[in-house]
Design a protein around this motif. Sequence first.
Motif, PDB file in Angstrom:
ATOM      1  N   PRO A 184      26.033  50.715  36.950  1.00 43.39           N
ATOM      2  CA  PRO A 184      25.339  52.032  36.946  1.00 43.39           C
ATOM      3  C   PRO A 184      23.879  51.742  36.832  1.00 43.39           C
ATOM      4  N   ALA A 185      23.151  52.437  37.605  1.00 38.66           N
ATOM      5  CA  ALA A 185      21.511  52.096  36.936  1.00 38.66           C
ATOM      6  C   ALA A 185      21.534  52.350  35.118  1.00 38.66           C
ATOM      7  N   ALA A 186      21.848  53.081  34.839  1.00 34.75           N
ATOM      8  CA  ALA A 186      21.751  52.904  32.762  1.00 34.75           C
ATOM      9  C   ALA A 186      21.950  51.798  32.577  1.00 34.75           C
ATOM     10  N   ARG A 219      19.142  48.892  30.995  1.00 34.04           N
ATOM     11  CA  ARG A 219      19.219  48.407  30.202  1.00 34.04           C
ATOM     12  C   ARG A 219      19.316  46.354  30.383  1.00 34.04           C
ATOM     13  N   LEU A 220      20.402  46.105  31.153  1.00 35.71           N
ATOM     14  CA  LEU A 220      20.036  44.508  31.049  1.00 35.71           C
ATOM     15  C   LEU A 220      18.631  43.900  31.509  1.00 35.71           C
ATOM     16  N   THR A 221      17.977  44.984  32.850  1.00 29.84           N
ATOM     17  CA  THR A 221      16.842  44.222  33.488  1.00 29.84           C
ATOM     18  C   THR A 221      16.521  45.082  33.647  1.00 29.84           C
ATOM     19  N   GLY A 222      15.831  46.054  33.132  1.00 28.84           N
ATOM     20  CA  GLY A 222      14.529  47.402  33.042  1.00 28.84           C
ATOM     21  C   GLY A 222      14.377  47.295  34.282  1.00 28.84           C
ATOM     22  N   GLU A 223      15.081  46.759  35.678  1.00 28.26           N
ATOM     23  CA  GLU A 223      15.423  47.949  36.587  1.00 28.26           C
ATOM     24  C   GLU A 223      16.601  48.768  36.891  1.00 28.26           C
ATOM     25  N   ASN A 224      15.777  50.467  37.115  1.00 20.12           N
ATOM     26  CA  ASN A 224      16.164  51.173  37.269  1.00 20.12           C
ATOM     27  C   ASN A 224      17.123  51.473  38.911  1.00 20.12           C
ATOM     28  N   CYS A 225      18.201  50.777  38.740  1.00 19.72           N
ATOM     29  CA  CYS A 225      18.707  50.945  39.911  1.00 19.72           C
ATOM     30  C   CYS A 225      20.467  50.732  39.746  1.00 19.72           C
ATOM     31  N   PRO A 226      21.199  50.575  40.754  1.00 17.70           N
ATOM     32  CA  PRO A 226      22.857  50.165  40.539  1.00 17.70           C
ATOM     33  C   PRO A 226      23.027  48.983  40.471  1.00 17.70           C
ATOM     34  N   ALA A 227      24.016  48.070  40.575  1.00 23.07           N
ATOM     35  CA  ALA A 227      23.676  46.661  40.883  1.00 23.07           C
ATOM     36  C   ALA A 227      25.321  46.332  41.377  1.00 23.07           C
ATOM     37  N   ALA A 228      25.740  44.437  41.922  1.00 29.56           N
ATOM     38  CA  ALA A 228      27.007  44.324  42.108  1.00 29.56           C
ATOM     39  C   ALA A 228      26.688  43.176  41.715  1.00 29.56           C
ATOM     40  N   ILE A 229      28.269  42.835  40.878  1.00 35.23           N
ATOM     41  CA  ILE A 229      28.321  41.170  40.500  1.00 35.23           C
ATOM     42  C   ILE A 229      29.616  41.618  41.086  1.00 35.23           C
ATOM     43  N   ARG A 230      29.828  39.987  41.883  1.00 31.09           N
ATOM     44  CA  ARG A 230      31.229  39.729  42.246  1.00 31.09           C
ATOM     45  C   ARG A 230      32.562  39.504  41.256  1.00 31.09           C
ATOM     46  N   PRO A 231      33.532  39.964  41.674  1.00 28.95           N
ATOM     47  CA  PRO A 231      34.838  39.306  40.055  1.00 28.95           C
ATOM     48  C   PRO A 231      34.550  38.025  39.831  1.00 28.95           C
ATOM     49  N   GLY A 281      48.280  33.713  41.319  1.00 29.70           N
ATOM     50  CA  GLY A 281      48.650  32.829  41.305  1.00 29.70           C
ATOM     51  C   GLY A 281      47.163  31.821  41.142  1.00 29.70           C
ATOM     52  N   LEU A 282      46.472  31.387  41.822  1.00 26.83           N
ATOM     53  CA  LEU A 282      44.854  30.783  41.584  1.00 26.83           C
ATOM     54  C   LEU A 282      44.563  31.288  40.764  1.00 26.83           C
ATOM     55  N   THR A 283      44.190  32.654  40.351  1.00 28.11           N
ATOM     56  CA  THR A 283      43.205  33.017  39.499  1.00 28.11           C
ATOM     57  C   THR A 283      44.621  34.186  38.887  1.00 28.11           C
ATOM     58  N   THR A 284      43.579  34.586  38.064  1.00 29.18           N
ATOM     59  CA  THR A 284      44.275  35.635  37.026  1.00 29.18           C
ATOM     60  C   THR A 284      43.124  37.204  37.322  1.00 29.18           C
ATOM     61  N   ARG A 285      43.683  37.818  37.448  1.00 26.88           N
ATOM     62  CA  ARG A 285      42.833  39.440  37.222  1.00 26.88           C
ATOM     63  C   ARG A 285      42.261  40.076  36.351  1.00 26.88           C
ATOM     64  N   VAL A 286      41.407  40.297  35.596  1.00 28.36           N
ATOM     65  CA  VAL A 286      41.583  40.496  34.479  1.00 28.36           C
ATOM     66  C   VAL A 286      40.489  42.479  34.556  1.00 28.36           C
ATOM     67  N   SER A 287      41.377  42.924  34.037  1.00 30.30           N
ATOM     68  CA  SER A 287      40.727  44.379  34.242  1.00 30.30           C
ATOM     69  C   SER A 287      39.471  44.422  32.787  1.00 30.30           C
ATOM     70  N   PHE A 288      38.513  45.109  32.619  1.00 28.98           N
ATOM     71  CA  PHE A 288      37.394  45.458  31.321  1.00 28.98           C
ATOM     72  C   PHE A 288      36.845  46.865  31.415  1.00 28.98           C
ATOM     73  N   GLU A 289      37.164  47.467  30.502  1.00 34.59           N
ATOM     74  CA  GLU A 289      36.407  48.764  30.597  1.00 34.59           C
ATOM     75  C   GLU A 289      35.101  48.079  29.417  1.00 34.59           C
ATOM     76  N   ALA A 290      33.949  48.408  30.102  1.00 34.83           N
ATOM     77  CA  ALA A 290      33.055  48.835  29.314  1.00 34.83           C
ATOM     78  C   ALA A 290      31.558  49.554  29.280  1.00 34.83           C
ATOM     79  N   GLU A 291      31.638  50.334  28.153  1.00 39.20           N
ATOM     80  CA  GLU A 291      30.181  51.276  27.981  1.00 39.20           C
ATOM     81  C   GLU A 291      31.334  52.677  29.370  1.00 39.20           C
ATOM     82  N   GLY A 292      31.477  52.696  29.864  1.00 30.65           N
ATOM     83  CA  GLY A 292      31.958  53.647  30.577  1.00 30.65           C
ATOM     84  C   GLY A 292      32.382  53.037  31.384  1.00 30.65           C
ATOM     85  N   THR A 293      32.574  52.198  31.960  1.00 30.72           N
ATOM     86  CA  THR A 293      32.331  51.182  33.321  1.00 30.72           C
ATOM     87  C   THR A 293      33.884  50.733  33.863  1.00 30.72           C
TER      88      THR A 293
END
Lengths: 328, 309, 385
Positions: free
Chosen positions: A241-243, A247-259, A281-293
Amino acid sequence: MSAVTFDKVSRHFGAVRAVDGVDLDIAEGEFFAMLGPSGSGKTTCLRLIAGFERPTAGDIRIFGEPVADLPPYKRQVNTVFQDYALFPHLNVIDNVAYGLMIAGQGRKPRHKAADEALEMVRLGGYGARRPSELSGGQRQRVALARALVNKPRVLLLDEPLGALDLKLREQMQEELKTLQRQLGITFVFVTHDQGEALSMADRVAVFNEGRIIQVGAPEDIYFRPEVPFVADFVGSSNVLPAALVARLTGENCPAAIRPERLQLAEDGPVMARVTGLSFLGLTTRVSFEAEGTRLTALLPQDAPRPAQGDLVALTWAEGDLHLMRAGL
Amino acid sequence: MIAARSESIGTRLSDMLWRRPAVLLVLLLLPPVLWLGIIYLGSLFALLLQSFFSIDHFTGLINYRFTLSTYAELFTPANFDIILRTVTMAACCTLASAVIAFPIAYYAARYARGKWRAVFYLGIMMPLWSSYLVKIYAWKLILAKEGILTWALEGLRLNWLLEAYLSLPVVGGNSLSVSTTGTFIVFVYVWMPFMILPIQAALERVPGSMLEASGDLGARPAQTFRHVLFPLALPGIVAGSIFTFSLTLGDYIIPQIIGTSRLFIGQAVYQHQGIAGNIPLAAAFAVVPIVIMGLYLWGAKRMGAFDAL
Amino acid sequence: MKNTFITAVVSAITAASVATSALAQMTEIGEGEGQLSIVAWAGYVERGETDKAFDWVTGFEEATGCMVSVKTANTSDEMVALMNEGGFDLVTASGDASLRMIAGKRVQPINIDLVPSWSSVDDRLKDAPWHTVDGVHYGVPYMWGPNVLMYNTEAFAEAPTSWNVVFEETTLSDGESNAGRVQAYDGPIHIADAANYLMFHQPELGIEDPYELNADQYAAALDLLRGQRELVSRYWHDAFIQIDDFKNEGMVASGSWPFQVNLLQADNVPVASVIPQEGATGWADTTMLHVDSENPNCAYMWFEHQLSSNLQSDLSVWFGAVPSVPAACTDGRGMQTQEGCDANGLAQFDKIKFWKTPVANCESQDECVPYYRWVSDYIGVIGGR
């Protein structure tokens, strides 16, 4: 030259805006995919091209010719239907030759052309059978041959692989692609399967709620989604989310990052709690919760694996975080 | 320890039937098969047998000796007229029913939704709920010389049209109610639901994409009808026509009340059996529709009417 | 259709199982069996259910303990068929059915000594040939009447004097043709009406009895009927449909029964009836006893009842017919009066040729056309052959 152009085309069913102000430009010879969840308007757009629906507003052109008043049987496009719509009372050869019969061709030449079309979809010798005697994949090829034998300038495909099993689907994807290269015809392909769209199409239009959200080459759609919907629907990307991004980059917009780009670290910009693990199989999928996301990471099998409930730090390489427009 | 011994008979019976499903099937099917086999086919067979006897024309008693003379009687001019007349009427009624029923069934199958669908079914079925005789007498009043139709046409100053039509040979007459046309109208009306419902069922099984595919491949609506819709609806039309055709062949009430007093097969059966007591000739007449329907179905099958089933 | 199949089968089985019985007549009347079943014309056996004033069954049941059940038949042929099936005691047979049942041995001789009121029967009916064979009586006269010419008084300024108005095209006094406005009876016996007409107008044919026709006479009658087919839109056999046709179809003339005339007049339809100069056919019904009747005692009690009670008088009013017991017109046992009997045709007896079954072996000439030919040929005439 453009094969198909939409200029602010809308199609409303009562209060439902199935297609809502769509602009579109499909080039000749292009393999074009329309991707979106069900009810997003992609099939209606296809039907508008075929002529089964008429636009409520806007202008549709096929090879520059306005087609608003042109019934389906006068358009130089052919369709492969989702349920194939083969005629059960005709055998395979007569199904394929149907369009030529309507066009007034004699029995001999049209059967010859139909035989060639069947040859092309590798169903030579199946002409005498009834559609009910064929498997799903074979019916699909008959439907394809039936459309192609008319030498359309645009071929429309409505979820043509939806009813096939996984293996057959992958095989057909290859074949369709090859066929399209061979024939050089414009293919317009509707699907809700992002993998299918990305692997086959030259360009993909992502639909949501009657509008086109983003059009671009598969790589663009996958790696550079412009809005969170595309990131989520096409790539199953994590959307920050934008918030948080501010905090991370200073840009006020949403961002995407590939798993697959998220990594565990001793220390990182985001702290997250592990909520679930699944072995793929090849990978393990891990789910997280971070700051409500909610975030997802795909960890290689050899990477250290956290345990459920651990608080871990997440990090990524610079450039993996892709900034997007706010909105959908 | 399993408490098998303390189970009730019902439970044990259920268990037994579960283990031997064939027994259950036999128990379920026995009564209807007996009914069909003995009562229905048996009576049909007895009928067939009767047609090979003859009647003593003065005493009205049946002569129980094998003879084909009763069948030969069917080919006397008067009797053959009856057969020809009935078959022609049945064919015309069937054709007209199909032509009228198709658009109605098409509308119902393709467009009627929700409330309109209910209205459609009600409209089709309602005539079936009222007594058959009441309907026919109502038609007698509508078609009579001093009936509702004449009155309405007079109001519209169109009765010259009716007069002109009635002056035609064969189909005309003194009034619609005493003309062949009257018989035809009432037959078509009475059997209409039996034609609409099968066609509607057949059309409902035709996916919309089939018609779109035809248009997509260049067929104009008329061509789509001819090459796709009609062949796919044909089993329904044939099913409906079996009803209208055989019901017309067998009916003896309508031509008795509406029409020219010329006999139909049903009336001939009724008169020879119930009135004249000539059961052999009645039986021979009753065999005629069976033979005709057999030929009809055979022809329909050869024409491929059942290919889309 | 299924109904027809089943009836056909049932009747076949019954017919096959009927054993031939000896034709012995009763010598004395015993105790009533408690029941009696009668095959009758509609309206012939009334118990006050249609109209309270017309009841000649309740009294019989109370007096004898024989409970009456009725099976209505619409035509003579149907009566014969029902009696052939069996299971009935009595039948009110017309002359075109009675001889067939006698020949078929479906009815038994009657001992008239066991019917005290026999002597009150009209002398002209006592030995009538339609129920008396070789001097043996096979029934007790019930009721008779003429087939009158019913006409619409608005279309006819004066009563028609000839049956030609239903046989030949002519312009009626209202200025229009009779074509399409007349009816004829939908039964083979109507051939006799045509023969009766020819008997008067073409004496050279030599017809002596309209029920005994040689080939030439028969052909002439059929020709007349073929001409009539052009005039007739619909033949009648159901009295109520004929009534409706006179109301709604513009019918103005037809052979008919006093029954329809009375009902139409009661409804204020302008109709009247007449027996024209050629005379008329008529029906004389006889109660006959089934050969295998299980209730002969009750049947004999009914014979006496039908002659001596209010039946003759009231039924003749109800049906527009003439009693077989002339005294019933005047002695006040029921509602009938001398005027009523006269209106229904009592005085016309000599002009009436009563229905009887045409047989090949006839009395007036060597050989006659038998009834089965009448049946098939009349179907042909109606069918336009």
